[in-house]
Design an enzyme around this catalytic site. Sequence first.
Site, mmCIF file in Angstrom:
data_model
loop_
_atom_site.group_PDB
_atom_site.id
_atom_site.type_symbol
_atom_site.label_atom_id
_atom_site.label_comp_id
_atom_site.label_asym_id
_atom_site.label_seq_id
_atom_site.Cartn_x
_atom_site.Cartn_y
_atom_site.Cartn_z
ATOM 1 N N PHE A 97 13.179 -18.028 0.706
ATOM 2 C CA PHE A 97 11.769 -18.383 0.557
ATOM 3 C C PHE A 97 10.902 -17.710 1.619
ATOM 4 O O PHE A 97 9.864 -17.094 1.304
ATOM 5 C CB PHE A 97 11.649 -19.912 0.625
ATOM 6 C CG PHE A 97 10.247 -20.447 0.669
ATOM 7 C CD1 PHE A 97 9.260 -19.975 -0.190
ATOM 8 C CD2 PHE A 97 9.914 -21.463 1.561
ATOM 9 C CE1 PHE A 97 7.965 -20.498 -0.154
ATOM 10 C CE2 PHE A 97 8.634 -21.993 1.594
ATOM 11 C CZ PHE A 97 7.662 -21.500 0.745
ATOM 12 N N ASP A 137 31.716 -16.628 12.457
ATOM 13 C CA ASP A 137 31.891 -16.950 13.868
ATOM 14 C C ASP A 137 31.135 -15.932 14.724
ATOM 15 O O ASP A 137 30.522 -14.978 14.217
ATOM 16 C CB ASP A 137 33.372 -17.020 14.250
ATOM 17 C CG ASP A 137 34.124 -15.712 14.036
ATOM 18 O OD1 ASP A 137 33.484 -14.634 14.049
ATOM 19 O OD2 ASP A 137 35.354 -15.753 13.865
ATOM 20 N N ASN A 154 21.543 -24.629 10.901
ATOM 21 C CA ASN A 154 20.494 -24.565 11.914
ATOM 22 C C ASN A 154 21.099 -24.400 13.305
ATOM 23 O O ASN A 154 21.119 -23.294 13.842
ATOM 24 C CB ASN A 154 19.605 -25.816 11.833
ATOM 25 C CG ASN A 154 18.755 -25.840 10.565
ATOM 26 O OD1 ASN A 154 17.850 -25.039 10.409
ATOM 27 N ND2 ASN A 154 19.052 -26.755 9.655
ATOM 28 N N TYR A 183 16.534 -33.378 10.727
ATOM 29 C CA TYR A 183 16.100 -31.980 10.646
ATOM 30 C C TYR A 183 15.276 -31.594 11.867
ATOM 31 O O TYR A 183 15.476 -30.530 12.459
ATOM 32 C CB TYR A 183 15.305 -31.772 9.369
ATOM 33 C CG TYR A 183 14.743 -30.374 9.229
ATOM 34 C CD1 TYR A 183 15.568 -29.292 8.954
ATOM 35 C CD2 TYR A 183 13.378 -30.143 9.368
ATOM 36 C CE1 TYR A 183 15.054 -28.010 8.826
ATOM 37 C CE2 TYR A 183 12.851 -28.870 9.236
ATOM 38 C CZ TYR A 183 13.694 -27.807 8.968
ATOM 39 O OH TYR A 183 13.171 -26.544 8.848
ATOM 40 N N LYS A 203 16.237 -28.741 14.645
ATOM 41 C CA LYS A 203 15.330 -27.639 14.941
ATOM 42 C C LYS A 203 14.953 -27.619 16.423
ATOM 43 O O LYS A 203 14.813 -26.550 17.033
ATOM 44 C CB LYS A 203 14.073 -27.738 14.066
ATOM 45 C CG LYS A 203 14.263 -27.224 12.656
ATOM 46 C CD LYS A 203 14.529 -25.717 12.647
ATOM 47 C CE LYS A 203 14.456 -25.127 11.272
ATOM 48 N NZ LYS A 203 14.721 -23.672 11.274
#
Length: 324
Positions: free
Chosen positions: A26, A67, A102, A152, A156
């Site tokens: 996106f 990794d 993340n 989330y 972050k």
Amino acid sequence: MIVEPRHSAEDAGQRRRVAVLGGTGFLGRPICRALVDQGHTVIAVARTARDVGPGVAVRALDLAAADVDEITAVLRDLDPDVVINAAGGMWGLTDAQMLAVNVTLVERLIEAAGRLPGRVRVIQLGSVHEYGLVPVDTSMPEALPPAPVMPYGEFKLRCTTAVAEAHRQGLIEGVTLRVGNVIGAGQPGHSLLGVVAGRLRAAQRAGERARLELAPLGSRRDFVGLSDVVAAVLLAATRPAAAGHVINIGRGEATSARDMVHLLIDVSEVPTDLVEADPTGPAETSWQRLDVGLAAEVLGWSPSEDLHTEMKQLWEHAGAEVPA
């Protein structure tokens, strides 16, 4: 050990080699295209090699599973001046999956980038959700102590902290853009507006009146257009002064989710009945508005005036969602 940067204030206008992680998704896809338009050499790195457009090379790598040695090998082969992390995500993912795409990804990326011979600029796309929520009618400057209220946002924030520490140690040139709620073409189907667009499109195809039964929509958030975010990323890739900063990227306005849904309905021109559940909880827990003054100062960036064009593009692309 502090590694010398690969570019300096004197070469801010030069073309760069840029690796965009999550480059088929996106955010990543339009970032890649815009970089190519500016004359940069661009390599999209994604789990599956998909065509991004003319001038963009694509390298297949499952970043969530790779990794440090694998990421290092790819970066050494690509030899980038700038790495933009547009990978990650929240919609439709479990906490464990969000942690992997993340935090784990960013930690491995930083270690891999730190092994390269020159100090690479790493641009992390962070989130307004790192701040949590603030009282109504207040803004969120970068100096506000983060207090995320959802996993989330916590993940972050850990990414932002890791990038800042790596920059402090001289391993990378770190920049984090704390981005608001993005609206634009290719909107993920699990997001609120992605869900609404999907239902409107289904009703349109069936020749029926749409009926939307949604959770309370009174929460006010900082919504920002995809094209504005892309413009900010491109500036962060080349402006020397951006190094070491966390920079808010939003419109500096708090708009209700209800207004965004109504705008999408209006753009779609699909006859719709909207049924909204009764609100729960105090208004003070439902407000986000970014202070974007630093973005103007450091990047020379400012948001566009309205979201109508972005919403129109969201609608036109609904049903053609591109996975990361």
